[in-house]
Design a protein around this motif. Sequence first.
Motif, PDB file in Angstrom:
ATOM      1  N   HIS A  56      -2.637  30.135  78.347  1.00 39.28           N
ATOM      2  CA  HIS A  56      -2.438  31.263  79.267  1.00 39.28           C
ATOM      3  C   HIS A  56      -0.966  31.652  79.349  1.00 39.28           C
ATOM      4  N   GLY A  57      -0.133  30.912  78.658  1.00 38.82           N
ATOM      5  CA  GLY A  57       1.307  31.201  78.601  1.00 38.82           C
ATOM      6  C   GLY A  57       1.756  31.064  77.161  1.00 38.82           C
ATOM      7  N   PRO A  58       2.858  30.350  76.922  1.00 37.60           N
ATOM      8  CA  PRO A  58       3.336  30.224  75.539  1.00 37.60           C
ATOM      9  C   PRO A  58       2.335  29.491  74.665  1.00 37.60           C
ATOM     10  N   ARG A  59       2.304  29.882  73.389  1.00 42.79           N
ATOM     11  CA  ARG A  59       1.369  29.253  72.448  1.00 42.79           C
ATOM     12  C   ARG A  59       2.061  28.753  71.196  1.00 42.79           C
ATOM     13  N   GLY A  60       3.289  29.162  70.953  1.00 41.58           N
ATOM     14  CA  GLY A  60       3.975  28.724  69.746  1.00 41.58           C
ATOM     15  C   GLY A  60       5.462  28.638  70.003  1.00 41.58           C
ATOM     16  N   ILE A  61       6.087  27.607  69.424  1.00 38.30           N
ATOM     17  CA  ILE A  61       7.528  27.418  69.607  1.00 38.30           C
ATOM     18  C   ILE A  61       8.195  27.460  68.254  1.00 38.30           C
ATOM     19  N   ARG A 310      14.654  41.222  87.540  1.00 36.30           N
ATOM     20  CA  ARG A 310      13.230  41.408  87.862  1.00 36.30           C
ATOM     21  C   ARG A 310      12.363  40.927  86.703  1.00 36.30           C
ATOM     22  N   ALA A 311      11.119  40.646  87.020  1.00 41.85           N
ATOM     23  CA  ALA A 311      10.210  40.166  85.968  1.00 41.85           C
ATOM     24  C   ALA A 311       8.965  41.046  85.925  1.00 41.85           C
ATOM     25  N   VAL A 312       8.319  41.113  84.755  1.00 49.31           N
ATOM     26  CA  VAL A 312       7.097  41.913  84.620  1.00 49.31           C
ATOM     27  C   VAL A 312       5.876  40.987  84.558  1.00 49.31           C
ATOM     28  N   SER A 313       4.718  41.579  84.842  1.00 50.24           N
ATOM     29  CA  SER A 313       3.463  40.826  84.844  1.00 50.24           C
ATOM     30  C   SER A 313       2.712  41.064  83.530  1.00 50.24           C
ATOM     31  N   VAL A 314       1.945  40.065  83.127  1.00 49.89           N
ATOM     32  CA  VAL A 314       1.169  40.195  81.891  1.00 49.89           C
ATOM     33  C   VAL A 314      -0.283  39.785  82.163  1.00 49.89           C
ATOM     34  N   MET A 369      -2.954  40.483  74.951  1.00 49.05           N
ATOM     35  CA  MET A 369      -1.862  40.572  75.939  1.00 49.05           C
ATOM     36  C   MET A 369      -1.803  41.998  76.476  1.00 49.05           C
ATOM     37  N   LEU A 370      -1.823  42.131  77.797  1.00 48.75           N
ATOM     38  CA  LEU A 370      -1.879  43.460  78.426  1.00 48.75           C
ATOM     39  C   LEU A 370      -0.747  43.632  79.439  1.00 48.75           C
ATOM     40  N   GLY A 371      -0.321  44.870  79.607  1.00 48.54           N
ATOM     41  CA  GLY A 371       0.542  45.211  80.747  1.00 48.54           C
ATOM     42  C   GLY A 371       2.013  45.154  80.461  1.00 48.54           C
ATOM     43  N   GLY A 372       2.656  44.055  80.882  1.00 43.11           N
ATOM     44  CA  GLY A 372       4.105  43.942  80.756  1.00 43.11           C
ATOM     45  C   GLY A 372       4.778  45.047  81.561  1.00 43.11           C
ATOM     46  N   ALA A 373       5.793  45.657  80.961  1.00 42.84           N
ATOM     47  CA  ALA A 373       6.543  46.716  81.659  1.00 42.84           C
ATOM     48  C   ALA A 373       5.655  47.913  82.001  1.00 42.84           C
ATOM     49  N   TRP A 374       4.480  47.994  81.413  1.00 42.23           N
ATOM     50  CA  TRP A 374       3.567  49.124  81.627  1.00 42.23           C
ATOM     51  C   TRP A 374       2.372  48.718  82.495  1.00 42.23           C
ATOM     52  N   PHE A 375       2.449  47.541  83.163  1.00 45.58           N
ATOM     53  CA  PHE A 375       1.283  47.035  83.876  1.00 45.58           C
ATOM     54  C   PHE A 375       0.815  48.030  84.943  1.00 45.58           C
ATOM     55  N   THR A 376       1.713  48.398  85.838  1.00 48.96           N
ATOM     56  CA  THR A 376       1.307  49.249  86.973  1.00 48.96           C
ATOM     57  C   THR A 376       0.852  50.618  86.491  1.00 48.96           C
ATOM     58  N   SER A 377       1.610  51.209  85.558  1.00 52.89           N
ATOM     59  CA  SER A 377       1.247  52.565  85.117  1.00 52.89           C
ATOM     60  C   SER A 377      -0.068  52.564  84.334  1.00 52.89           C
ATOM     61  N   GLY A 378      -0.357  51.495  83.618  1.00 55.74           N
ATOM     62  CA  GLY A 378      -1.543  51.510  82.756  1.00 55.74           C
ATOM     63  C   GLY A 378      -2.747  50.792  83.327  1.00 55.74           C
ATOM     64  N   LEU A 379      -2.526  49.813  84.196  1.00 58.27           N
ATOM     65  CA  LEU A 379      -3.637  48.969  84.640  1.00 58.27           C
ATOM     66  C   LEU A 379      -3.768  48.893  86.152  1.00 58.27           C
ATOM     67  N   GLY A 380      -2.721  49.278  86.879  1.00 54.65           N
ATOM     68  CA  GLY A 380      -2.769  49.234  88.345  1.00 54.65           C
ATOM     69  C   GLY A 380      -1.930  48.094  88.892  1.00 54.65           C
ATOM     70  N   LEU A 410     -16.908  32.929  75.072  1.00 58.80           N
ATOM     71  CA  LEU A 410     -16.151  32.467  76.241  1.00 58.80           C
ATOM     72  C   LEU A 410     -15.009  33.451  76.484  1.00 58.80           C
ATOM     73  N   SER A 411     -14.726  33.713  77.740  1.00 57.82           N
ATOM     74  CA  SER A 411     -13.556  34.551  78.049  1.00 57.82           C
ATOM     75  C   SER A 411     -12.875  34.026  79.307  1.00 57.82           C
ATOM     76  N   ILE A 412     -11.551  34.076  79.302  1.00 58.95           N
ATOM     77  CA  ILE A 412     -10.768  33.669  80.483  1.00 58.95           C
ATOM     78  C   ILE A 412      -9.730  34.763  80.718  1.00 58.95           C
ATOM     79  N   VAL A 413      -9.662  35.243  81.948  1.00 56.99           N
ATOM     80  CA  VAL A 413      -8.693  36.299  82.281  1.00 56.99           C
ATOM     81  C   VAL A 413      -7.692  35.749  83.293  1.00 56.99           C
ATOM     82  N   LYS A 414      -6.419  35.927  83.014  1.00 57.38           N
ATOM     83  CA  LYS A 414      -5.372  35.532  83.977  1.00 57.38           C
ATOM     84  C   LYS A 414      -4.422  36.705  84.155  1.00 57.38           C
ATOM     85  N   VAL A 415      -4.024  36.946  85.390  1.00 57.52           N
ATOM     86  CA  VAL A 415      -2.941  37.906  85.626  1.00 57.52           C
ATOM     87  C   VAL A 415      -1.705  37.069  85.947  1.00 57.52           C
TER      88      VAL A 415
END
Length: 476
Positions: A56-61, A310-314, A369-380, A410-415
């Motif tokens: 749900h966060g980083p997957r590769g280093i 500031r930070a953005v949401s994903v 991966m959805l949203g980021g800097a466009w989260f509010t404008s595109g997804l609410g 299977l599906s898992i959704v996290k904001v």
Amino acid sequence: MQRTVAVLGGGVSGLATCYYLARSPQAPKVILLESSSRLGGWIHSTRTEDGAVFEHGPRGIRPAGAVGKNTLLMVSELGLDADVLPVPGDHPAAKNRFLYVRGALHKLPSSISGVVRTVPPFTRPLVWSGLKELLSPRGSETDETIHAFVRRRFGQELADIVIDSLCRGVFAGDCRTLSMRSCFPALFQAERSHRSVILGMALGGGKGPPVDSPLIRRARDERWSQWSLRGGMQTLPEALEGFVKQRGVEIHCGAPVKQLERAASGSWKIALEDGVVEADHIISALPAQALAESLPGWAEPLAQELLAIRAVSVGVVNLQYRDVHLPVTGFGHLVPSFEDSSLLGIVYDSVAFPGQDGSSGPCMRLTVMLGGAWFTSGLGDPDTVPHAVLLSRAKAAVKEHLGVSAEPSLSIVKVQKACIPQYTLGHWKHIESAAAYLERQKLPLSLVGASYEGVSVNDCISSAHTATAKLLGHVS
Ligand code: FAD
């Protein structure tokens, strides 16, 4: 008397800070304060009963550079070598990266022939962008947006398509507001020192402290592009937790830091919901906003600098499919903002890390991966957006981009709210002003973590390393 150091925040930055403090010969007493019930922060893996892993966060280093080697050294010291899942240089996930542009997937060139020919979605060979860069004069701005920098040096098309997508993949951010100086300091400095980024990287890059280990040598010899861990990235904070506990670090989860104040003696008083912890020095691994909110009124100048970060949401949607095949094989694909602003990209997790597919037969794990800097404008509003909306956007993208119309098994959704700090134009001034304030006031407070000088896991661990070395080198 033994000094007490309080570490605020139990994400990877706070845990790495505890690790470096605890393994030092002059280890102070260390107290870790974490608001949530678990350690690891944004590093969070779900493991199903059959052993499949969903990040749900980083997957590769990335193993590259001094910070990459530093993390590999830590991994070995934690005894995790056997758990490392590498992506070697000749693997499709290392070689094949795609962009989804104008309704089609395009492979980014990874060979000379792909650079000298015109390959879609570009309108001319990329070699022209390289030549333009080599001939462009040195810039003179103290900072520049990533888009402006790349357009000036490499041309409009590379900035609009490749860099726009890359910044969405790395920072979930907008390259038209992000700072070149702070997001890609090595490239910014390469231009300053050698006039050209390409020349600077070829002639002056890659220097770091001489660290070596069998794992580092293996990563170099096999040209790893990235690595994960068998049980998911969460294995790393779990191992760190085990190590620091054994070395006597006091860990308090469910302990949100409410207010910081200084006693007349100069020590810190850290107010929690149900008590006060005293410490001689604080290392904050909190997001900058959270630290700003807990600072005393007299530290307002510092709080103002921190509040500017500031930070953005994903929206992270993990999907698992049975019996489906992707039309392409590779690490995944990114989507430039002009194509679909709130759809950042899709990672083909099973291609890079099939060792995390679990034991129930072949499957395909994807992360949208959805949203980021466009989260509010595109997804609410990230606080209220229904998970069903994100799931349906994700499934629609998988169908449209990859032709997979089957239902996921299977599906898992996290904001992930406010999860990636944005180093926007002028970020460096906030960092310098905050550091100058701490110096001037001689405050026993160090800042580490993703809010300041690098968002990658490697950068976070490296910031912990630097701060603890500085602290243990001299007593503040
Ligand atoms: P955090 O993880 O935010 O930790 C801060 C901790 O402080 C949290 O545990 C929080 O609960 C705690 N806290 C907050 N307020 C308080 C309070 N008042 N009192 C006490 N505790 C508090 N990096 C990579 O290298 N590779 C990737 O593939 C990658 N992918 C990513 C994908 C996503 C979706 C995200 C969100 C990030 C990704 N990153 C990636 C970036 C990287 O994971 C993060 O930057 C890094 O994990 C941040 O670690 P941190 O410890 O600095 O911060």
